[in-house]
Each structure stands twice: as structure tokens, then as C-alpha cells.
Design a protein around this motif. Structure first.
Motif, PDB file in Angstrom:
ATOM      1  N   CYS A 181       0.849  -1.175   0.000  1.00 49.24           N
ATOM      2  CA  CYS A 181       0.000   0.000   0.000  1.00 49.24           C
ATOM      3  C   CYS A 181       0.896   1.239   0.000  1.00 49.24           C
ATOM      4  N   GLU A 207      -6.303  13.525 -11.780  1.00 45.26           N
ATOM      5  CA  GLU A 207      -5.688  12.200 -11.650  1.00 45.26           C
ATOM      6  C   GLU A 207      -4.250  12.217 -12.164  1.00 45.26           C
ATOM      7  N   THR A 267      -2.139   9.285 -10.727  1.00 51.04           N
ATOM      8  CA  THR A 267      -2.552   8.026 -11.348  1.00 51.04           C
ATOM      9  C   THR A 267      -1.918   7.886 -12.728  1.00 51.04           C
ATOM     10  N   TRP A 306       1.701   6.760 -12.352  1.00 48.89           N
ATOM     11  CA  TRP A 306       1.995   5.495 -11.666  1.00 48.89           C
ATOM     12  C   TRP A 306       2.420   4.435 -12.685  1.00 48.89           C
ATOM     13  N   LYS A 311       0.280   0.012 -14.064  1.00 55.00           N
ATOM     14  CA  LYS A 311      -1.002   0.105 -13.367  1.00 55.00           C
ATOM     15  C   LYS A 311      -1.668  -1.250 -13.158  1.00 55.00           C
ATOM     16  N   TRP A 327      -2.673  -3.057  -9.585  1.00 52.60           N
ATOM     17  CA  TRP A 327      -2.816  -2.052  -8.544  1.00 52.60           C
ATOM     18  C   TRP A 327      -4.230  -1.476  -8.562  1.00 52.60           C
ATOM     19  N   LEU A 369      -5.920   1.871  -7.806  1.00 49.36           N
ATOM     20  CA  LEU A 369      -5.503   3.262  -7.622  1.00 49.36           C
ATOM     21  C   LEU A 369      -6.703   4.152  -7.329  1.00 49.36           C
ATOM     22  N   THR A 370      -6.557   5.013  -6.335  1.00 48.68           N
ATOM     23  CA  THR A 370      -7.594   5.967  -5.973  1.00 48.68           C
ATOM     24  C   THR A 370      -6.941   7.335  -5.821  1.00 48.68           C
ATOM     25  N   GLU A 371      -7.556   8.318  -6.430  1.00 43.44           N
ATOM     26  CA  GLU A 371      -7.040   9.679  -6.325  1.00 43.44           C
ATOM     27  C   GLU A 371      -8.240  10.603  -6.208  1.00 43.44           C
ATOM     28  N   CYS A 394      -3.904   6.936  -3.308  1.00 45.04           N
ATOM     29  CA  CYS A 394      -3.712   5.642  -2.646  1.00 45.04           C
ATOM     30  C   CYS A 394      -3.529   4.567  -3.709  1.00 45.04           C
ATOM     31  N   ALA A 395      -2.491   3.768  -3.547  1.00 43.40           N
ATOM     32  CA  ALA A 395      -2.221   2.637  -4.458  1.00 43.40           C
ATOM     33  C   ALA A 395      -2.104   1.382  -3.607  1.00 43.40           C
ATOM     34  N   ARG A 453      -1.696  -2.829  -3.847  1.00 49.39           N
ATOM     35  CA  ARG A 453      -1.375  -3.975  -4.692  1.00 49.39           C
ATOM     36  C   ARG A 453      -2.474  -5.018  -4.548  1.00 49.39           C
TER      37      ARG A 453
END
Length: 76
Positions: free
Chosen positions: A1, A44, A47, A50, A53, A56, A58-60, A71-72, A74
């Protein structure tokens, strides 16, 4: 995380960054507040940067009142 928070690059945080002197911030902090918002993130952007991807979640997003959260996590 992986979790990161940054000032959000937007009008309200930018305007408020110019007001930190009201609460007694010194010259260095007043400069840093403005520079941090100018260098902050929006939309984003993280994101998009990153790598790899796949695998993962991914939240932005915006976080009230003037933060940007990324937040990323795995998968698997």
C-alpha cells in the motif's frame, strides 16, 4: 500500500495559503504554504504517472478542505 497526501492545486487552497500569516506563521512558512499549493496535484495526475497500473487499485481524490489524496494498493 502507498498513501500520499498533498495540498490540492486549486483556487481555495491557493487563496488560503496566502493567509497563513494571520495565525502567526513566519516568512519561511508563508512562502512554503504558497509554493506547496502551486506544486500540489489535482485531478488524476498521480494516477497517470503510476508505473505498471496492472495489479494495482488506484484511488485519487479531493479531501476536504484543501488536500489531495492518492492511494495505491497492490491487488492479490
Amino acid at each position: 500500500c502507498f498513501l500520499a497526501t498533498e495540498p490540492r492545486r486549486a483556487n481555495t487552497p491557493y487563496a488560503l495559503s496566502h493567509c497563513v500569516g494571520v495565525v502567526g506563521a513566519n516568512a519561511v512558512t508563508r512562502y512554503d504554504a504558497v509554493a506547496s499549493v502551486e506544486a500540489g496535484f489535482a485531478g488524476e495526475e498521480l494516477t497517470a504517472l503510476w508505473p505498471h497500473k496492472d495489479g494495482w487499485a488506484l484511488t485519487e481524490r479531493y479531501a476536504f478542505p484543501f488536500m489531495h489524496v492518492f492511494c495505491a494498493v497492490r491487488r492479490g
